[in-house]
Design an enzyme around this catalytic site. Structure first.
Site, mmCIF file in Angstrom:
data_model
loop_
_atom_site.group_PDB
_atom_site.id
_atom_site.type_symbol
_atom_site.label_atom_id
_atom_site.label_comp_id
_atom_site.label_asym_id
_atom_site.label_seq_id
_atom_site.Cartn_x
_atom_site.Cartn_y
_atom_site.Cartn_z
ATOM 1 N N HIS A 65 28.577 -1.070 -55.331
ATOM 2 C CA HIS A 65 27.954 0.109 -54.702
ATOM 3 C C HIS A 65 26.664 -0.291 -53.994
ATOM 4 C CE1 HIS A 65 26.857 4.254 -54.071
ATOM 5 N NE2 HIS A 65 25.799 4.188 -54.860
ATOM 6 N N ASP A 82 20.411 7.014 -53.281
ATOM 7 C CA ASP A 82 21.741 6.681 -53.788
ATOM 8 C C ASP A 82 22.682 7.824 -53.433
ATOM 9 O OD1 ASP A 82 24.081 6.217 -55.228
ATOM 10 O OD2 ASP A 82 23.013 5.388 -56.955
ATOM 11 N N CYS A 135 29.503 4.270 -49.202
ATOM 12 C CA CYS A 135 28.126 3.988 -49.611
ATOM 13 C C CYS A 135 27.391 3.092 -48.613
ATOM 14 C CB CYS A 135 28.065 3.397 -51.017
ATOM 15 S SG CYS A 135 29.042 1.893 -51.261
#
Length: 176
Positions: A65, A82, A135
């Site tokens: 990620h 995030d 992401c």
């Protein structure tokens, strides 16, 4: 490599008038810093005073990620972005400790940690991805908007467009 290249495009754009001065660390910076402390990365800024910049971008790869840490030297803030909503308070603290040591060793200036605001952006503050594959695009677009001092006002629906746009920008080595 794509992440580092895109960050490089943002840094180049920041040299133009009207943009904040941006410094971007390599994607391996944080993992090296977190495993070795300042000593392991102090050579990474040899010949560069990162404190002469307005914004420092730290793309972070957490195994599977991508996230982004942003240091705003003008406002003395460290923010963690995030797109899956995880908190990164420990990451913010690690980077603040790095900045303190970098300032002490390279500029002989003590940073006052209490003057700094550290904040993990909440799910209500920034857009969140709705799949397991966006992401990296989110990190690049967070960095893009921040490096233009623009509010982050995109959504997951923009990802297909952003992907196509980024392919063009990377192929042509320039930001639209």
């Amino acid at each position: 490599q794509i992440m580092n290249f895109y960050m490089g495009l943002l840094v180049e754009r920041s040299k133009k008038e009207g943009y904040p001065a941006v410094y971007a660390f390599n994607t391996f910076f944080y993992s090296k810093l977190s495993s070795t402390s300042h000593n392991g990365v102090k050579q990474w800024t040899k010949g560069v005073d990162i404190f002469e910049h307005d914004v420092i971008l730290v793309p972070i790869h957490l195994r599977i990620h991508w996230t982004l840490l942003v240091v705003d030297l003008r406002e003395k803030t460290i923010k963690y972005f995030d797109s899956l909503g995880q908190k990164g308070d420990h990451i913010c603290k690690t980077v603040l400790k790095y900045l303190e040591e970098e300032s002490r060793q390279k500029r002989k200036i003590e940073l006052t940690a209490s003057e700094w605001t550290l904040h993990s952006m909440g799910t209500e503050e920034i857009p969140q991805q709705n799949n397991g594959s966006d992401c990296g695009v989110f990190v690049c677009k967070f960095a893009d908007f921040i490096s233009r001092d623009k509010p982050i006002i995109f959504s997951p629906e923009h990802m297909p467009y952003f992907r196509r746009k980024m392919v063009w920008e990377i192929i042509h080595q320039q930001l639209l």
